[in-house]
Design a protein around this motif. Sequence first.
Motif, short mmCIF file in Angstrom:
data_model
loop_
_atom_site.label_atom_id
_atom_site.label_comp_id
_atom_site.label_asym_id
_atom_site.label_seq_id
_atom_site.Cartn_x
_atom_site.Cartn_y
_atom_site.Cartn_z
N ALA A 1 47.72 37.27 39.13
CA ALA A 1 48.38 37.89 37.98
C ALA A 1 49.45 38.88 38.42
O ALA A 1 50.48 39.02 37.74
CB ALA A 1 47.35 38.58 37.09
N ASN B 1 51.43 38.52 40.76
CA ASN B 1 52.61 37.72 41.10
C ASN B 1 53.40 37.36 39.84
O ASN B 1 54.60 37.21 39.89
CB ASN B 1 52.18 36.45 41.84
N ARG B 2 52.70 37.24 38.70
CA ARG B 2 53.34 36.81 37.46
C ARG B 2 53.79 37.98 36.58
O ARG B 2 54.72 37.83 35.79
CB ARG B 2 52.38 35.95 36.65
N GLN B 3 53.09 39.10 36.65
CA GLN B 3 53.36 40.22 35.75
C GLN B 3 53.77 41.46 36.53
O GLN B 3 53.34 41.67 37.65
CB GLN B 3 52.10 40.56 34.95
N THR C 1 55.50 39.76 45.11
CA THR C 1 55.77 38.35 44.96
C THR C 1 55.19 37.62 46.16
O THR C 1 55.47 37.98 47.31
CB THR C 1 57.29 38.09 44.89
#
Length: 83
Positions: free
Chosen positions: A38, A40-42, A5
Amino acid sequence: MNRITFCRETIKRFEEEYQKAYQRGDKRQVRRISVLMATNRQKDITGIAATWGIARQTVYDWIAAFLEKSWDSLVYRVAPGRP
C-alpha cells in the motif's frame, strides 16, 4: 514527505510472498506485506494506518525494517521467554 516506490521485481516478490503467507494462514505476514504494498500505491501513511488499524509509527517501522533487512524483515520470530 518522500514517497516510497518499489521496483517491479520487488512488487512481484511481494505478491508471491503474500500468496504463500495467505495459503499458510499467516495473517500477520499478510498484513505486513499488504501495508508495504500500500505504501507503494498511496502517499498517505495516516490513511494506510487507519485502513489496517495500526499506528502510523508501525507503518514507518515496517518500512524502515524492510529497507534495512529486506525480505528477512517479513519473518516473525517467536519471542524468547515465558508466554
